[in-house]
Design a protein around this motif. Structure first.
Motif, mmCIF file in Angstrom:
data_model
loop_
_atom_site.group_PDB
_atom_site.id
_atom_site.type_symbol
_atom_site.label_atom_id
_atom_site.label_comp_id
_atom_site.label_asym_id
_atom_site.label_seq_id
_atom_site.Cartn_x
_atom_site.Cartn_y
_atom_site.Cartn_z
ATOM 1 N N ARG A 137 0.813 -1.220 0.000
ATOM 2 C CA ARG A 137 0.000 0.000 0.000
ATOM 3 C C ARG A 137 0.845 1.267 0.000
ATOM 4 N NH1 ARG A 137 -5.405 -0.392 1.053
ATOM 5 N NH2 ARG A 137 -6.199 -2.485 1.560
ATOM 6 N N GLU A 138 2.103 1.141 0.386
ATOM 7 C CA GLU A 138 2.978 2.312 0.442
ATOM 8 C C GLU A 138 3.779 2.509 -0.834
ATOM 9 O OE1 GLU A 138 2.876 4.411 3.035
ATOM 10 O OE2 GLU A 138 1.268 3.091 3.755
ATOM 11 N N PHE A 139 3.521 1.694 -1.852
ATOM 12 C CA PHE A 139 4.357 1.764 -3.052
ATOM 13 C C PHE A 139 4.387 3.156 -3.683
ATOM 14 C CE2 PHE A 139 5.330 1.461 -7.535
ATOM 15 C CZ PHE A 139 6.447 0.643 -7.542
ATOM 16 N N PRO A 140 3.259 3.836 -3.896
ATOM 17 C CA PRO A 140 3.326 5.174 -4.512
ATOM 18 C C PRO A 140 4.178 6.156 -3.712
ATOM 19 C CG PRO A 140 1.085 4.334 -4.597
ATOM 20 C CD PRO A 140 1.851 3.422 -3.700
ATOM 21 N N GLN A 141 4.095 6.069 -2.389
ATOM 22 C CA GLN A 141 4.891 6.964 -1.551
ATOM 23 C C GLN A 141 6.381 6.613 -1.640
ATOM 24 O OE1 GLN A 141 1.991 5.398 -0.373
ATOM 25 N NE2 GLN A 141 0.862 7.274 -0.902
ATOM 26 N N ALA A 182 0.820 3.691 -15.389
ATOM 27 C CA ALA A 182 0.803 4.291 -14.047
ATOM 28 C C ALA A 182 2.126 4.081 -13.308
ATOM 29 C CB ALA A 182 -0.379 3.749 -13.243
ATOM 30 N N PRO A 183 2.735 2.883 -13.338
ATOM 31 C CA PRO A 183 4.073 2.769 -12.732
ATOM 32 C C PRO A 183 5.109 3.684 -13.383
ATOM 33 C CG PRO A 183 3.109 0.603 -12.984
ATOM 34 C CD PRO A 183 2.199 1.564 -13.691
ATOM 35 N N ARG A 184 5.034 3.834 -14.714
ATOM 36 C CA ARG A 184 5.979 4.746 -15.373
ATOM 37 C C ARG A 184 5.772 6.174 -14.890
ATOM 38 N NH1 ARG A 184 9.229 7.551 -16.144
ATOM 39 N NH2 ARG A 184 10.426 8.122 -17.984
ATOM 40 N N TYR A 185 4.529 6.564 -14.694
ATOM 41 C CA TYR A 185 4.235 7.899 -14.182
ATOM 42 C C TYR A 185 4.848 8.093 -12.799
ATOM 43 C CZ TYR A 185 1.557 12.020 -12.797
ATOM 44 O OH TYR A 185 1.203 13.272 -12.366
ATOM 45 N N LEU A 186 4.910 7.005 -12.015
ATOM 46 C CA LEU A 186 5.491 7.080 -10.674
ATOM 47 C C LEU A 186 7.017 7.022 -10.683
ATOM 48 C CD1 LEU A 186 3.100 4.737 -8.637
ATOM 49 C CD2 LEU A 186 3.165 7.238 -8.611
ATOM 50 N N GLY A 187 7.608 6.797 -11.856
ATOM 51 C CA GLY A 187 9.062 6.781 -11.945
ATOM 52 C C GLY A 187 9.684 5.407 -12.062
ATOM 53 N N VAL A 188 8.891 4.358 -12.257
ATOM 54 C CA VAL A 188 9.460 3.032 -12.490
ATOM 55 C C VAL A 188 10.125 3.028 -13.863
ATOM 56 C CG1 VAL A 188 8.955 0.578 -12.804
ATOM 57 C CG2 VAL A 188 7.812 1.867 -10.986
ATOM 58 N N ARG A 189 11.416 2.707 -13.900
ATOM 59 C CA ARG A 189 12.190 2.806 -15.133
ATOM 60 C C ARG A 189 12.536 1.457 -15.743
ATOM 61 N NH1 ARG A 189 14.389 7.290 -16.382
ATOM 62 N NH2 ARG A 189 13.941 6.339 -18.403
ATOM 63 N N ALA A 190 12.570 0.415 -14.925
ATOM 64 C CA ALA A 190 12.911 -0.914 -15.435
ATOM 65 C C ALA A 190 12.180 -1.961 -14.614
ATOM 66 C CB ALA A 190 14.421 -1.149 -15.359
ATOM 67 N N LYS A 191 11.883 -3.070 -15.268
ATOM 68 C CA LYS A 191 11.340 -4.231 -14.576
ATOM 69 C C LYS A 191 12.214 -5.428 -14.924
ATOM 70 C CE LYS A 191 6.590 -2.748 -13.834
ATOM 71 N NZ LYS A 191 5.169 -3.159 -13.774
ATOM 72 N N LEU A 192 12.649 -6.143 -13.898
ATOM 73 C CA LEU A 192 13.491 -7.324 -14.038
ATOM 74 C C LEU A 192 12.660 -8.539 -13.664
ATOM 75 C CD1 LEU A 192 15.484 -4.929 -13.848
ATOM 76 C CD2 LEU A 192 16.951 -6.365 -12.421
ATOM 77 N N ALA A 193 12.633 -9.538 -14.528
ATOM 78 C CA ALA A 193 11.810 -10.714 -14.259
ATOM 79 C C ALA A 193 12.454 -11.952 -14.866
ATOM 80 C CB ALA A 193 10.400 -10.523 -14.821
ATOM 81 N N ALA A 227 11.811 7.872 -3.833
ATOM 82 C CA ALA A 227 12.971 7.392 -4.580
ATOM 83 C C ALA A 227 13.218 8.190 -5.847
ATOM 84 C CB ALA A 227 12.788 5.912 -4.922
ATOM 85 N N GLY A 228 12.154 8.747 -6.428
ATOM 86 C CA GLY A 228 12.293 9.471 -7.692
ATOM 87 C C GLY A 228 12.241 8.545 -8.882
#
Length: 642
Positions: free
Chosen positions: A509-513, A541-552, A518-519
């Motif tokens: 639940r704290e992910f957006p914060q 929406a994750p990109r809007y929050l600043g997520v730049r890469a996903k590793l899987a 983190a930026g």
């Protein structure tokens, strides 16, 4: 060796590349459709291209998801979709007309056509001998602009059918049997093609149900031949002139073949919390029910609603059960009414709802706390019903209706003889249910409610990237985990700043914060990351929050494409064991990432707190250029405006 039907459909639409396995190809798109949970973003993206009219043969804008108007936001979206469809040359199917998958095959689909839809269950139209693929909304917007749709040439998985279904067994049991055998990952990188003598014994309802849930087995598309069953279905729709025979050659060469004896399948149920957690209905007779739902995109056809009605005829739902019925379309509702089915259901105590997705996407029909819900829907991911600690089972209309009578999951064969469904000579319908586009774009003014915000644009990929791991998750993470549905969140689909505050709500639940502090950030996942719905908001929406890469360890097809479209770099572990060593809070540096992406490098070595790890890039030249540009909109606008 001869050609498969899927191969013929791809070849007839091929505009880029060669049909070599795992090589990227581009196909022309004849039809597109959107639904309202994704459609507003599609039209916002289309507007940025400054193209006056859609360039497809047919584009349809369906309103079928956000149809409960608890405040002004859904209604504002519907008005926006009405105006943009009229302005840009699309047909509008307004709220109440029904679920896109039912309505499109009833009124618009025809054999041999390619269809791209901004809904993962677009695969449904494969029941008509169409090449029907689900995609993110941005890919659909580009197809509306006349651009090809790109994907890796899949394997063709032949499913050789023999025999006939037993009484009380239907199409839902067929796809549940395949899910039981092969799991939600079994169809990844494949088109499933059904052939053999048993296919003629599958009616259009069964074919539509199987094709609908093909995406839930991971398949890119499902294809049935266009045969006498198809012709009879189009005759009932008063569209018999659009039929053509389509089938594989007599000696088709499949990459792999599964033999399926239809007569050996029994009534099945998927237990919580995955469509592949399947057992015979007879093994679940101790599961008490408080809710039974019939309908949705999977089992809302005329045959399915009428089967439930015939079972309930002269009977009453158990006093502990809330029996809810969601017809798949207005046409289904009208014809079931004419043939007496709705009266049987009403007398049995069923609650009749408008034609739409409703509880399937968590828009109402939330189950009671601590109870079991039995549904004919395609998905039962945890929390998708609108209740986080839910207990949702999936089944056929036969199992659902009989179980509603007894208040517990019941093998329908215990009821005796299976009823026959009566059919009209032709289905009643009205062409006036649809809103046609304006003759000129200039005569339409698009009205935007306050919740409709502009499409975000993002900068190009930097030379180097360093960010913190904000979240680590496991295998088979769905887009529902990444961004939930439901009546709290779906109305925000047109407002990326607002909806981004719900990213990963079910897991952290704290992910957006955390992302704000983190930026920039990274998300780490396991196998089949991003399965489920096509919702591009799970990337945007994750990109809007600043997520730049996903590793899987691996990605689901549609989600990976959406990540690329919005400038999030998808990387796979070269050594899956490196997944185990990463922890939330770790920092990862990607030196020279832009150069590695643009110059065709297959791997990049990233530095972590525990030392270097190898990551596979695994992208086509087109995808690399898209990532470097910061997303598909940036790249295409440069090309259009050049």
């Amino acid at each position: 060796m001869g050609q498969t039907l899927a191969g013929k459909l791809i070849a007839s639409h091929l505009v880029h590349g060669t049909m070599e396995r795992d090589r990227e190809i581009g196909i022309s798109i004849d039809h597109t459709f959107t639904q309202d949970a994704t459609g507003t973003m599609v039209y916002l993206a289309f507007e940025t291209l400054n193209i006056p009219r859609v360039k497809t043969e047919l584009s349809v804008s369906y309103v079928d998801h956000n149809i409960i108007q608890t405040d002004n936001r859904n209604a504002d979206d519907h008005r926006f979709l009405h105006d943009t469809a009229k302005k840009y040359g699309a047909v509008l199917s307004p709220p109440g007309n029904g679920v896109s998958h039912h309505v499109h095959r009833q009124r618009f689909g025809r054999p041999g056509v390619s269809l791209l839809g901004s809904d993962s269950h677009t695969t449904t139209a494969g029941c008509l001998g169409m090449l029907a693929i689900g995609a993110g909304g941005l890919d659909v917007a580009l197809a509306m602009a006349g651009r090809p749709f790109h994907f890796n040439m899949p394997k063709i998985w032949g499913v050789y059918c023999t025999g006939s279904l037993q009484p009380w067994v239907s199409g839902k049991d067929v796809i549940l049997e395949l899910l039981r055998r092969y799991s939600v990952k079994g169809g990844r990188g494949r088109i499933m093609e059904f052939f053999g003598p048993g296919v003629a014994n599958l009616d259009m309802s069964a074919r539509g149900t199987i094709a609908n849930m093909g995406v839930d087995i991971g398949a890119t598309a499902l294809v049935f031949p266009s045969d006498e069953v198809t012709r009879d279905y189009l005759r009932l729709q008063d569209r018999q002139e659009q039929w053509q025979e389509l089938a594989a050659d007599p000696d088709p060469e499949y990459d792999e073949i599964t033999e399926l004896d239809l007569g050996g399948i029994e009534p099945l149920v998927a237990r919580p919390h995955s469509p592949d957690n399947v057992v015979p209905a007879a093994e679940l007779q101790d599961v008490e029910l408080s809710q039974v739902l019939v309908g949705s995109s999977t089992n809302g056809s005329y045959r399915d609603i009428m089967m439930a009605a015939e079972i309930m005829k002269g009977r009453r739902a158990h006093e502990t059960v809330s029996l809810d019925v969601n017809p798949g379309s207005r046409q289904v509702m009208e014809n079931a009414t004419r043939m007496g089915g709705l009266l049987h259901l009403v007398h049995a105590g069923a609650r009749m709802h408008q034609s739409g997705c409703l509880g399937c996407i968590g828009m109402g029909q939330v189950p009671a706390t601590g109870t079991n819900s039995l549904r004919t829907f395609p998905r039962n991911f945890k929390g998708r019903s609108g209740l986080q600690e839910d207990s949702v089972y999936l089944c056929s209309p036969e199992v659902a209706a009989v179980s509603a009578l007894f208040g517990r999951i019941t093998d329908p064969r215990t009821l005796g003889s299976c009823p026959e469904v009566p059919y009209p000579e032709k289905y009643d319908f009205s062409r006036e249910w649809f809103v046609q586009p304006a003759s000129s774009s200039e005569e339409v003014e698009v009205v935007r409610g306050p919740n409709i915000q502009p499409m975000p644009l993002f900068p190009e990929l930097e030379d180097e990237l360093e960010a913190e791991v904000l979240l680590k998750v496991g295998d088979n993470i769905t887009t529902d985990h990444i961004l939930p549905a439901g009546n709290r969140i779906l109305p925000l689909r047109s407002n990326i700043p607002e909806i981004s505050q719900y990213v990963f709500e079910a897991l952290d639940r704290e992910f957006p914060q955390k992302a704000a502090r983190a930026g920039e950030g990274i998300v780490v996942g396991g196998e089949n990351y991003g399965q489920g719905s096509s919702r591009e908001h799970a990337a945007l929406a994750p990109r809007y929050l600043g997520v730049r890469a996903k590793l899987a360890k691996s990605f689901a097809r549609i989600h990976k494409a959406n990540l690329i479209n919005y400038g999030i770099v998808p990387l796979e572990f070269e050594n899956p064991e490196d997944y185990n060593d990463l922890r939330t809070g770790a920092r990862i540096r990607f030196p020279g990432i832009r150069r590695a992406v643009l110059e065709g490098g297959e791997r990049i070595e990233a530095s972590t707190d525990n030392g270097p790890i190898g990551l596979l890039i695994g992208l086509t030249d087109r995808e690399r250029a898209t990532l470097a540009a910061g997303g598909a909109l940036n790249r295409v606008r440069e090309q259009v405006w050049a």
